[in-house]
Design a protein around this motif. Structure first.
Motif, PDB file in Angstrom:
ATOM      1  N   LEU A   1       0.854  -1.196   0.105  1.00 23.18           N
ATOM      2  CA  LEU A   1      -0.004   0.094   0.126  1.00 23.18           C
ATOM      3  C   LEU A   1       0.966   1.269   0.040  1.00 23.18           C
ATOM      4  N   LYS A   2       1.888   1.195   0.919  1.00 22.17           N
ATOM      5  CA  LYS A   2       2.722   2.312   0.713  1.00 22.17           C
ATOM      6  C   LYS A   2       3.527   2.722  -0.369  1.00 22.17           C
ATOM      7  N   SER A   3       3.887   1.570  -1.124  1.00 21.96           N
ATOM      8  CA  SER A   3       4.480   1.845  -2.540  1.00 21.96           C
ATOM      9  C   SER A   3       3.433   2.385  -3.458  1.00 21.96           C
ATOM     10  N   ARG A   4       2.365   2.027  -3.482  1.00 20.12           N
ATOM     11  CA  ARG A   4       1.315   2.351  -4.249  1.00 20.12           C
ATOM     12  C   ARG A   4       1.070   3.600  -3.983  1.00 20.12           C
ATOM     13  N   ALA A   5       0.788   4.159  -2.918  1.00 22.53           N
ATOM     14  CA  ALA A   5       0.695   5.617  -2.532  1.00 22.53           C
ATOM     15  C   ALA A   5       1.731   6.292  -2.881  1.00 22.53           C
ATOM     16  N   LYS A   6       3.113   5.956  -2.743  1.00 25.53           N
ATOM     17  CA  LYS A   6       4.353   6.578  -3.250  1.00 25.53           C
ATOM     18  C   LYS A   6       4.190   6.694  -4.965  1.00 25.53           C
ATOM     19  N   VAL A   7       3.742   5.765  -5.355  1.00 24.67           N
ATOM     20  CA  VAL A   7       3.705   5.800  -6.872  1.00 24.67           C
ATOM     21  C   VAL A   7       2.833   6.799  -7.138  1.00 24.67           C
ATOM     22  N   GLY A   8       1.463   6.885  -6.589  1.00 18.79           N
ATOM     23  CA  GLY A   8       0.581   7.725  -6.958  1.00 18.79           C
ATOM     24  C   GLY A   8       0.779   9.146  -6.350  1.00 18.79           C
ATOM     25  N   LEU A   9       1.622   9.627  -5.575  1.00 16.70           N
ATOM     26  CA  LEU A   9       2.093  10.809  -5.366  1.00 16.70           C
ATOM     27  C   LEU A   9       2.941  11.172  -6.247  1.00 16.70           C
ATOM     28  N   GLN A  10       3.962  10.362  -6.812  1.00 19.87           N
ATOM     29  CA  GLN A  10       4.960  10.794  -7.828  1.00 19.87           C
ATOM     30  C   GLN A  10       4.049  10.981  -9.173  1.00 19.87           C
ATOM     31  N   GLY A  11       3.049  10.298  -9.456  1.00 16.21           N
ATOM     32  CA  GLY A  11       2.219  10.325 -10.734  1.00 16.21           C
ATOM     33  C   GLY A  11       1.632  11.972 -10.541  1.00 16.21           C
ATOM     34  N   ASP A  12       1.017  12.321  -9.482  1.00 15.50           N
ATOM     35  CA  ASP A  12       0.108  13.524  -9.015  1.00 15.50           C
ATOM     36  C   ASP A  12       1.438  14.898  -9.367  1.00 15.50           C
ATOM     37  N   ALA A  13       2.514  14.404  -8.947  1.00 16.49           N
ATOM     38  CA  ALA A  13       3.329  15.400  -8.790  1.00 16.49           C
ATOM     39  C   ALA A  13       4.077  15.660 -10.253  1.00 16.49           C
ATOM     40  N   GLU A  14       4.189  14.568 -10.992  1.00 12.28           N
ATOM     41  CA  GLU A  14       4.506  14.677 -12.622  1.00 12.28           C
ATOM     42  C   GLU A  14       3.504  15.411 -13.254  1.00 12.28           C
ATOM     43  N   GLY A  15       2.213  15.054 -12.973  1.00 13.08           N
ATOM     44  CA  GLY A  15       1.049  15.572 -13.819  1.00 13.08           C
ATOM     45  C   GLY A  15       1.003  17.115 -13.386  1.00 13.08           C
ATOM     46  N   GLY A  16       1.166  17.503 -12.084  1.00 11.20           N
ATOM     47  CA  GLY A  16       1.328  18.828 -11.750  1.00 11.20           C
ATOM     48  C   GLY A  16       2.445  19.610 -12.371  1.00 11.20           C
ATOM     49  N   ALA A  17       3.561  18.873 -12.741  1.00 13.20           N
ATOM     50  CA  ALA A  17       4.638  19.786 -13.188  1.00 13.20           C
ATOM     51  C   ALA A  17       4.332  19.914 -14.677  1.00 13.20           C
ATOM     52  N   MET A  18       3.647  18.839 -15.515  1.00 16.50           N
ATOM     53  CA  MET A  18       3.241  19.118 -16.882  1.00 16.50           C
ATOM     54  C   MET A  18       2.386  20.217 -16.846  1.00 16.50           C
ATOM     55  N   LYS A  19       1.360  20.173 -16.014  1.00 17.14           N
ATOM     56  CA  LYS A  19       0.371  21.302 -16.169  1.00 17.14           C
ATOM     57  C   LYS A  19       1.056  22.423 -15.974  1.00 17.14           C
ATOM     58  N   LYS A  20       1.907  22.745 -14.849  1.00  7.57           N
ATOM     59  CA  LYS A  20       2.702  23.852 -14.752  1.00  7.57           C
ATOM     60  C   LYS A  20       3.480  24.240 -15.928  1.00  7.57           C
ATOM     61  N   ALA A  21       3.992  23.523 -16.708  1.00  8.99           N
ATOM     62  CA  ALA A  21       4.807  23.642 -17.713  1.00  8.99           C
ATOM     63  C   ALA A  21       3.965  24.049 -18.979  1.00  8.99           C
ATOM     64  N   LEU A  22       2.772  23.429 -19.201  1.00  3.66           N
ATOM     65  CA  LEU A  22       2.052  23.801 -20.178  1.00  3.66           C
ATOM     66  C   LEU A  22       1.436  25.331 -20.059  1.00  3.66           C
ATOM     67  N   GLY A  23       1.104  25.625 -18.519  1.00  3.08           N
ATOM     68  CA  GLY A  23       0.559  27.079 -18.442  1.00  3.08           C
ATOM     69  C   GLY A  23       1.488  28.115 -18.441  1.00  3.08           C
ATOM     70  N   ASN A  24       2.836  27.731 -18.057  1.00  2.00           N
ATOM     71  CA  ASN A  24       3.830  28.503 -18.307  1.00  2.00           C
ATOM     72  C   ASN A  24       4.228  28.820 -19.846  1.00  2.00           C
ATOM     73  N   ALA A  25       3.987  28.071 -20.763  1.00  2.00           N
ATOM     74  CA  ALA A  25       4.108  28.115 -22.183  1.00  2.00           C
ATOM     75  C   ALA A  25       3.154  29.036 -22.825  1.00  2.00           C
ATOM     76  N   ILE A  26       1.764  28.847 -22.393  1.00  2.00           N
ATOM     77  CA  ILE A  26       0.819  29.839 -22.857  1.00  2.00           C
ATOM     78  C   ILE A  26       1.054  31.130 -22.269  1.00  2.00           C
TER      79      ILE A  26
END
Length: 327
Positions: A1-26
């Motif tokens: 469960l901890k590993s799944r939660a860690k993977v989920g947090l990493q995915g959320d962080a990567e998704g947030g970084a991608m959204k932030k990069a796209l927002g900065n590009a616009i």
């Protein structure tokens, strides 16, 4: 469960970084449209610059034909009063748009807080401050501004945000609550950048502002060696700020001067299809009468040759007139 939660947090962080990069590009595209709007404003104002023509001695208190005495300085009012604002619309809108990227006064009000507000501004910029100015340049940048405005509306629907919007989100005109610590401004020595490549490049765009950026970059290194991390962080921010402004100011000046210089070039001379040896009257510039004159403009026999041609021309007209009257 901890590993799944860690993977989920990493995915959320990567998704947030991608959204932030796209927002900065616009946001970057929007700033470029505002920067070119400012260039158009400078070029337009160059061709419609106000004239410093103020009358005093010639102004009286009696009406003149076609003009009231109160309108003696109507030209000054047209150049510096409210009627002059349409000529400066593009300039002011472009400046307003550029200040949105790293604002000073605009940050107090927090505009734009989201991409809806930014999209509305870009649409107004394109429609009212681009289309009617500088011909094709204004039309192209107007459509580009509206295109970025559409991207901003899409970004709002998809939940994108730029760095600036994240920073001012929830700020008020009067905010007495201390801000949370910004992890992007860590005081660790490794996280403090001197921005030397950035500031050195900015010198080529604007030597004065770029030079200030280079000085701040040097201060970053000096303060880091002295272990004054707070001062080094502040110098790092100043280096990035002066480097950015140097490049922006330089691009506006270079772009404006280039457009003005190209559009002020003299018209190209179109070569005539006529024989190069003929003058404007159809005579061949060569020695065809055997008098030694080669029509080189040295004055040896040019005057006599011109007189002979004039007599031939007048004689032909006289013969034509005689024939007409004889009939």
């Amino acid at each position: 469960l901890k590993s799944r939660a860690k993977v989920g947090l990493q995915g959320d962080a990567e998704g947030g970084a991608m959204k932030k990069a796209l927002g900065n590009a616009i946001g970057f595209l929007g700033r470029m449209s505002s920067q070119f709007t400012l260039i158009i404003g400078v070029v337009y104002l160059y061709y419609h610059h106000p004239k410093l023509n103020l009358k005093y001695e010639s102004c009286g208190f009696e009406d003149e034909p076609g003009m009231k005495w109160v309108d003696c300085n109507q030209e000054w009012a047209s150049n510096f009063g409210l009627p002059a604002l349409p000529n400066m619309t593009t300039l002011f809108v472009g400046l307003f748009g550029i200040f949105m990227y790293r604002p000073v006064l605009l940050q107090v009000q927090g505009f734009p807080k989201n991409f809806v507000q930014y999209g509305i501004f870009l649409f107004v910029q394109g429609f009212f401050a681009n289309f009617g100015y500088c011909g094709k340049l204004g039309v192209l940048n107007g459509f580009f501004s509206i295109f970025v405005a559409v991207l901003a509306f899409i970004a709002q629907v998809t939940g994108l945000e730029a760095d600036r919007m994240l920073k001012i989100k929830g700020h008020k005109v009067v905010d007495c609550v201390a801000d949370e610590q910004d992890v992007s401004r860590s005081l660790s020595e490794a996280a403090i950048k001197d921005y030397y490549p950035w500031t050195l490049m900015s010198v080529f765009f604007c030597p004065i502002l770029g030079g200030m950026g280079v000085y701040e970059s040097y201060q970053v290194k000096s303060l880091k060696k002295a272990k004054e991390l707070e001062g080094a962080r502040l110098a790092s921010q100043n280096a990035a700020k002066w480097g950015l402004w140097a490049i922006m100011v330089g691009m506006v000046l270079i772009g404006s001067l280039t457009i003005i210089g190209v559009t002020n070039l003299p018209p190209a001379v179109v070569p005539s299809d006529d024989d190069d040896d003929e003058d404007q009257y159809g005579y061949v510039a060569e020695d065809d009468d055997g008098d030694g004159d080669d029509a080189d403009g040295d004055g040896d026999a040019d005057a006599a040759d011109t007189e002979r041609r004039l007599r031939e021309f007048l004689g032909a007209k006289t013969v034509m007139a005689a024939d007409v009257f004889g009939q």
